[in-house]
Each structure stands twice: as structure tokens, then as C-alpha cells.
Design an enzyme around this catalytic site. Structure first.
Site, mmCIF file in Angstrom:
data_model
loop_
_atom_site.group_PDB
_atom_site.id
_atom_site.type_symbol
_atom_site.label_atom_id
_atom_site.label_comp_id
_atom_site.label_asym_id
_atom_site.label_seq_id
_atom_site.Cartn_x
_atom_site.Cartn_y
_atom_site.Cartn_z
ATOM 1 N N GLY A 196 0.787 -1.230 0.000
ATOM 2 C CA GLY A 196 0.000 0.000 0.000
ATOM 3 C C GLY A 196 0.815 1.275 0.000
ATOM 4 N N GLY A 238 2.252 3.057 -2.275
ATOM 5 C CA GLY A 238 1.820 4.037 -3.272
ATOM 6 C C GLY A 238 0.315 4.156 -3.365
ATOM 7 C CG ASP A 239 -2.207 0.699 -3.562
ATOM 8 O OD1 ASP A 239 -2.249 1.019 -4.760
ATOM 9 O OD2 ASP A 239 -1.995 -0.470 -3.176
ATOM 10 C CG HIS A 240 -2.600 3.750 2.050
ATOM 11 N ND1 HIS A 240 -1.808 2.689 2.415
ATOM 12 C CD2 HIS A 240 -3.873 3.340 2.265
ATOM 13 C CE1 HIS A 240 -2.556 1.697 2.856
ATOM 14 N NE2 HIS A 240 -3.815 2.066 2.771
ATOM 15 C CB ALA A 263 -6.330 6.412 -1.563
#
Length: 361
Positions: free
Chosen positions: A273, A275-277, A280
């Protein structure tokens, strides 16, 4: 429940020394219903101002408006908690009707359909839920969202609970829909018709097959914000490719290369996560901008971002330098230690990270 207990309570606010709540409820002294009504506004009531209506049996409910804790500083007032916790009322059933002093969260009343999977798309909905939005998550039947299995399939440490799932799926409602079925499609569209935001990160070919493209969804609700998250952007040669943040955000952006000491050092893998957060958060910002625009125009719109775009932003300093023909130093060997910002070994076998700046006054 309210109509079964009281026949309207309400335009009492100013007599209690608190703001009037809009007159939605009205106390009716002529009501001869079989219930005891004690009206407490925001947890406080003036002495000798307890209203009774009808019979006063010990099993009849106390009805109060607001919090039992109340507020100090109201002249002639006693705390509602003193009434509720008194010996004679200790076992009496109570009914609470709102709390006029409770601060309303920014996104209360906003409905979000989370038709995304894994982390980057759903986490944008998670942030909205933290601000009070109602989030309805769409999951495939039986197996559920892929994020449910990240710990077991991603070589991550097990725990007493599914911590990855809890992090990104807190506050949400969930419904299992097989979007290949017509009935499931109809249920989804019913949700869309009353929603404010629709979020998806499905690959574009899958969206087309399942009728989840903007042109499929938005005609059902002109005020809807359609939020799209992709791996490599909405257009271009890689638009239809699926991606994880470890590839699109971490590797393709150059971050994976620039964090290692030299080109001869092995590349490092990103954490789950990683780079995901932040991606987001970017999508959440786009959604909030669109909601602000809707306040001005009354119309919904479409917003989007991608993992690669946010990776490029994270590595923006070096990318901007390359675009401006900056010549980067050879990194075959690690660069010398920088006195104002680097990692240094200590005598006890540990490391210390320093980040200093010079301020000229």
C-alpha cells in the site's frame, strides 16, 4: 418509535436556555397518551421545568433530546444525568432523540458507492467515510474483495484480525453483487441513482464489459461524481493495463532506482500500500473538488488519477530536473555522505538519520 412515545416535542429551545432546534417537534400538554415525557434539551433542564404527559408509571420511558452529559453554565439548570441516574429512574427505559450540540461531520449525508478493489480506489472512499460519508462497498460473491486475502497471499505476518482489511474497509457497508448478472446490475443502478459519488478502479476493458464506464453510470444521476482510478492513466498505450502500486507507482516512476545508494545496489521492493494510500488521497482530493464544483453548478462530473501519475509526483523533483536537462551524477558507487542529510553509523552498531537545514537570519 417517536410517535409511539410522544406526540410531538419541540419548540422549547429558548425556554431551556439553548438554541431552538427548528420546531420539528412540539410538546402537546393536551396529549393523554399512556407515557411519561421528560424533555431534556442537550442534557440540561431548568429546575421545575420537567414536563409530564399522561400517566406517570415507573415502567414508562423517559424521552430526552440531546446528550445526557449536558453543558455547564446554564443559569438555574440541573444536569440531565442527575435525573436519569437517580434511584427512581435508574431502571426506567430511555429514548434519546439526537444531540443538538454534536458537531456534524463534513460529509454526513453524502452517499458513496465503492465499486473498486484492493487499496488505492477503496481507500479514497475510506477517507470519505472518516468524514461521515455513507459508503456502500460492492464485492464479488463468495470470495469478496481481493484485499481480504492480501496477508495470506502477500507473505505478510498473520495477526488476530485482518489488519489490512480493517485499515481500508472500516466504516463501510458491504453488498455482494455478481455484476455479470442482470439483477445485480439493476441493484447497482438503484444505488447509483441515489448516490453522490461512484468510485471504481477496474481495468477499462472490464468496465466496458460490466457497463461500469462513466457513460454507462452517469446518465442515471446527473449529480453523480464518477471517480476513476487507473494504473497508467485514462489514455495512452498502457491505459488498459492492470497495475499494482509496486509497479506503476514505485518502479515505473523511478522511485525504486533513486532510493538505492547506487546503481550497483539491489533494488528494494515497496511496502504494501506504499503508493496506494497517497494515490487514494489524491483521488479523495479530486472528489472533494468535484463536490465543491457541484455546489456551484448543481451538476456532477468525472474525475480521475492514476498510480503512475502519483508516482511521478512523488519523484517529481528528479523528473522535473530530467525534463530541464539536468545532468545527474554517476551513481556506480555510493555518493559521499552529506553532512546535512544522510544516514550515519554509530559506535554502538546502529544508524542515525540526520536532516538539517541552514537558516540565515
Amino acid at each position: 418509535l417517536l410517535s409511539g412515545v410522544v406526540k410531538g416535542i419541540g419548540s422549547y429551545g429558548n425556554s431551556f436556555g439553548v438554541p431552538n432546534l427548528g420546531g420539528e417537534l412540539r410538546f402537546d400538554p393536551s396529549y393523554d397518551g399512556n407515557c411519561l415525557v421528560n424533555v431534556f434539551a442537550a442534557g440540561i433542564v431548568k429546575k421545575d421545568s420537567i414536563f409530564y404527559s399522561g400517566a406517570t408509571g415507573p415502567d414508562l420511558p423517559l424521552v430526552y433530546l440531546g446528550a445526557k452529559t449536558g453543558r455547564d453554565g446554564v443559569k438555574g439548570a440541573i444536569m440531565a444525568s442527575d435525573i436519569f441516574e437517580s434511584e427512581e429512574n435508574l431502571d426506567r427505559p430511555t429514548v434519546q432523540i439526537g444531540d443538538p450540540f454534536k458537531e456534524k461531520l463534513l460529509l454526513e449525508g453524502i452517499k458513496v458507492v465503492d465499486a473498486a478493489s484492493f487499496i488505492a480506489g477503496p481507500a479514497a472512499a475510506t477517507i470519505m467515510s472518516d468524514y461521515g460519508a455513507e459508503v456502500i462497498k460492492i464485492e464479488p460473491p463468495e470470495v469478496g474483495d481481493s484485499l481480504r486475502w492480501l496477508i495470506s497471499r502477500g507473505r505478510m505476518p498473520e495477526g488476530p484480525d485482518n489488519y489490512c482489511w480493517q485499515l481500508t474497509s472500516r466504516n463501510k457497508k458491504s453488498i455482494a453483487l455478481n455484476l455479470k448478472d442482470k439483477e445485480a446490475q439493476e441493484i447497482l443502478i438503484d444505488l447509483v441513482k441515489t448516490a453522490d459519488v461512484f468510485i471504481t478502479n477496474m481495468a477499462f476493458p472490464i468496465r466496458e464489459r460490466l457497463k461500469l464506464r462513466s457513460e454507462d453510470i452517469r446518465p442515471h444521476n446527473e449529480r453523480l461524481i464518477y471517480a476513476s482510478l487507473s494504473g497508467y492513466g485514462e489514455v495512452g498505450p498502457d491505459a488498459n493495463r492492470t497495475a499494482y502500486d509496486s509497479l506503476a507507482w514505485w518502479a515505473r516512476s523511478g522511485l525504486m532506482d533513486f532510493v538505492r545508494p547506487s546503481t550497483s545496489s539491489p533494488p528494494a521492493w515497496s511496502t504494501p500500500g506504499m503508493g496506494d494510500h497517497p494515490t487514494a488521497t489524491a483521488l479523495f482530493s479530486a472528489i472533494m473538488t468535484a463536490l465543491y464544483r457541484r455546489e456551484k453548478t448543481g451538476k456532477g462530473t468525472e474525475v480521475s488519477t492514476s498510480l503512475m501519475a502519483n508516482g511521478a509526483w512523488s519523484n517529481g523533483c528528479f523528473i522535473q530536473g530530467a525534463l530541464m536537462d539536468v545532468e545527474f551524477a554517476d551513481r556506480t558507487d555510493p555518493l559521499p555522505k552529506h553532512p546535512f542529510g544522510d544516514i550515519f553509523d554509530t559506535r554502538d552498531g546502529r544508524q542515525v538519520a540526520l536532516a538539517l537545514s541552514l537558516i540565515h537570519i
